[in-house]
Design an enzyme around this catalytic site. Structure first.
Site, PDB file in Angstrom:
ATOM      1  N   HIS A 136     -57.665  -6.315  31.666  1.00 38.47           N
ATOM      2  CA  HIS A 136     -58.800  -6.759  32.622  1.00 38.47           C
ATOM      3  C   HIS A 136     -59.718  -5.632  32.890  1.00 38.47           C
ATOM      4  O   HIS A 136     -59.194  -4.471  33.309  1.00 38.47           O
ATOM      5  CB  HIS A 136     -58.018  -7.691  33.485  1.00 38.47           C
TER       6      HIS A 136
ATOM      7  N   HIS B 241     -53.571  -6.407  26.739  1.00 41.95           N
ATOM      8  CA  HIS B 241     -54.425  -7.351  27.249  1.00 41.95           C
ATOM      9  C   HIS B 241     -54.929  -6.743  28.626  1.00 41.95           C
ATOM     10  O   HIS B 241     -54.389  -6.785  29.738  1.00 41.95           O
ATOM     11  CB  HIS B 241     -53.640  -8.506  27.557  1.00 41.95           C
TER      12      HIS B 241
ATOM     13  N   ARG C  83     -59.563 -20.047  26.175  1.00 36.18           N
ATOM     14  CA  ARG C  83     -58.215 -20.482  26.809  1.00 36.18           C
ATOM     15  C   ARG C  83     -58.237 -19.554  28.237  1.00 36.18           C
ATOM     16  O   ARG C  83     -58.679 -19.940  29.330  1.00 36.18           O
ATOM     17  CB  ARG C  83     -57.067 -19.993  26.266  1.00 36.18           C
ATOM     18  N   ASP C  84     -58.195 -18.361  28.077  1.00 35.19           N
ATOM     19  CA  ASP C  84     -57.773 -17.410  29.351  1.00 35.19           C
ATOM     20  C   ASP C  84     -59.172 -17.590  30.113  1.00 35.19           C
ATOM     21  O   ASP C  84     -59.237 -17.337  31.456  1.00 35.19           O
ATOM     22  CB  ASP C  84     -57.583 -16.154  29.065  1.00 35.19           C
TER      23      ASP C  84
ATOM     24  N   CYS D  30     -61.577 -12.731  38.078  1.00 35.17           N
ATOM     25  CA  CYS D  30     -60.007 -12.296  38.569  1.00 35.17           C
ATOM     26  C   CYS D  30     -59.604 -13.113  39.717  1.00 35.17           C
ATOM     27  O   CYS D  30     -60.415 -13.134  40.769  1.00 35.17           O
ATOM     28  CB  CYS D  30     -60.353 -10.739  39.199  1.00 35.17           C
TER      29      CYS D  30
END
Lengths: 320, 320
Positions: free
Chosen positions: A228, A226, A33-34, A259
């Site tokens: 990054h 979560h 998904r992400d 990103c």
């Protein structure tokens, strides 16, 4: 030990547990998904299904499959119904789908979703620019999803974006994030996931934010992180969060995704890099690193760019 | 705060100090030596000198300039004398040169070296394959360097390679590393640097190794850590080492260098990624991140490949 002057060994993390860290961690895999959502190459539904099957075969315990967002917003995920129709994953895997609003909920329930996720913002500017609403508006869009899912006996996970910094507003107050976490939990979400959407967090910031949440009585057991890897900080942040008792971390196989606020920069923390550290710390994940790495290598050929995961690159080099 | 809906801000780490971590850290910059040594593109002496000047201008407090190794072994560093002759760095910067043996020491002293470094191995196989000797042999080659430098009033730093894992032998015993650290210190080195040459360490392993050293009375003040980011673990390892009181870390601007044991994999921890975390933790380094990042961008064009540093990539994207 007498030196082995023969072949180079397959690299693997050496296990050195710490008594003060959790014994097991749930990796919440967001690649389908992400990760895919941020990739330009449109991936056909059968390939997405194969991706999910391979992730399940690698032992991933929780999988975010897709999003029932408007196909106009994210064309990559416009096949959410078709994907759920062809997927046949083991029932002991958490299978989560994002639903931004009541319309998304209706579609997700009709497609047989097993668990839902909603998405809000910690800052007004991101709410405006990304979700085209306000912080309050995003929370109000999430409310019918949480209620509707609950009415069907389904749990909902609440994401909060921009929990550390925002591209426009700069640093984000820990108390502002704690406010939104409380509102989501009051609304009935089963757990929250704190997103460092632009990757600016450092370990002290992580510990300060978690302390702000714990001060409100929000327990580590229902709090996921979560991170990054935009500035390379994700794993150090995971290590700090582990020391605070966090046991669920979001990551994407192979570091899939980008990103959106810095072209060419890294996005999601790579699941392989996360698992390498966890296994080195003696923390059980149930994931087979070789199977997972092979899956990410295959996915790299699908989307046509090399994985930014340090582990995938190093293990690929050592086996080629 | 009212949202600023104007321009995106320049990303910077938000400062969240931890009371249990050191207030300041010395970054020991190895780009000109360890970094360039692994790069295929031969860099002209004036460009190396400019690199060192720019690193000094960025505030780097300690700089490993070159190695007085045989030019046949490492052609990239065959201009060690010429480089020292043209360099004119401020005297408050530590300027260190590697000298593998008595011949290297003689050359280094003749060239006006201010501080020396020696290089030994924690494993027999690496000593054999890389240094063409044994562990004992490497220590005996180092001895005249340490003594000769001491006779001139110069300090020597002792590197130990393969402190965590070895490509042929696998995991390395912490006690074996502690033995070698003791022998180097008995020989008279002023400090040691523990190298994770293939990047396999994880934070628990780091803490176990440091505990083994501290148990022998080796103080954190004379112990530096040299992490590679091959598996993405370097910064998490730094964070663990900080919690054990370590205040000197080796890194290379822009992540210069490669992993000689995994083609395409990352080598040295990038100084920018390290500094981002340290500044986020409120730990003083004296380094200006923008000047350093600009230096690494320039060096990328010299060697003809993009920096693997997450920070350099992200900041480059946000300014382009």
């Amino acid at each position: 030990m007498a030196p082995d002057t023969g072949a180079v060994r397959r690299p693997a993390p050496h296990v050195h547990p710490r008594p003060d860290l959790p014994a097991a961690v749930r990796v919440y895999e967001v690649g389908p998904r992400d990760g895919l959502q941020a990739e330009a190459t449109v991936v056909p539904t059968p390939v997405k299904a194969e991706f999910c099957r391979r992730l399940a075969a690698a032992g991933v315990p929780a999988l975010e499959l897709t999003s029932f967002v408007s196909p106009r917003w994210i064309p990559q995920l416009s096949d959410a119904e078709q994907l759920l129709a062809v997927l046949d994953l083991p029932s002991d895997i958490r299978r989560v789908v994002l639903a931004p609003n009541r319309r998304g909920l209706d579609r997700a329930l009709a497609a047989g979703a097993a668990e839902l996720a909603v998405f809000v913002s910690a800052t007004e500017t991101f709410a405006d620019k990304n979700l085209h609403t306000t912080i309050d508006g995003a929370l109000e869009s999430a409310r019918p999803v949480v209620r509707g899912a609950g009415a069907q006996g389904l749990a909902t996970r609440g994401y909060i974006s921009m929990c550390f910094g925002d591209p426009w507003e700069g640093a984000v107050d820990t108390s502002a994030v704690a406010d939104i976490a409380e509102r989501l939990l009051d609304m009935g979400v089963a757990s929250i996931s704190l997103g460092d959407t632009i990757g600016v967090a450092t370990p002290g910031h992580v510990l300060d934010l978690l302390e702000a949440l714990f001060d409100r009585g929000i327990r580590p057991e229902i709090t996921a992180m979560h991170f990054h890897d935009t500035y390379g900080q994700a794993l150090a942040n995971v290590y700090a969060a582990l020391s605070a008792g966090i046991t669920e971390f979001d990551s994407a196989a192979g570091g899939l995704g980008r990103c959106p606020y810095a072209a060419g920069a890294t996005g999601n923390l790579a699941t392989e890099d996360l698992v390498w550290m966890l296994h080195g710390l003696g923390i059980a994940t149930g994931i087979d690193l070789d199977t997972l790495t092979a899956t990410s290598r295959w996915m790299s050929t699908v989307i046509g760019r090399p994985s930014p995961s340090r582990v995938v690159r190093a293990l690929t080099a050592s086996t080629s």
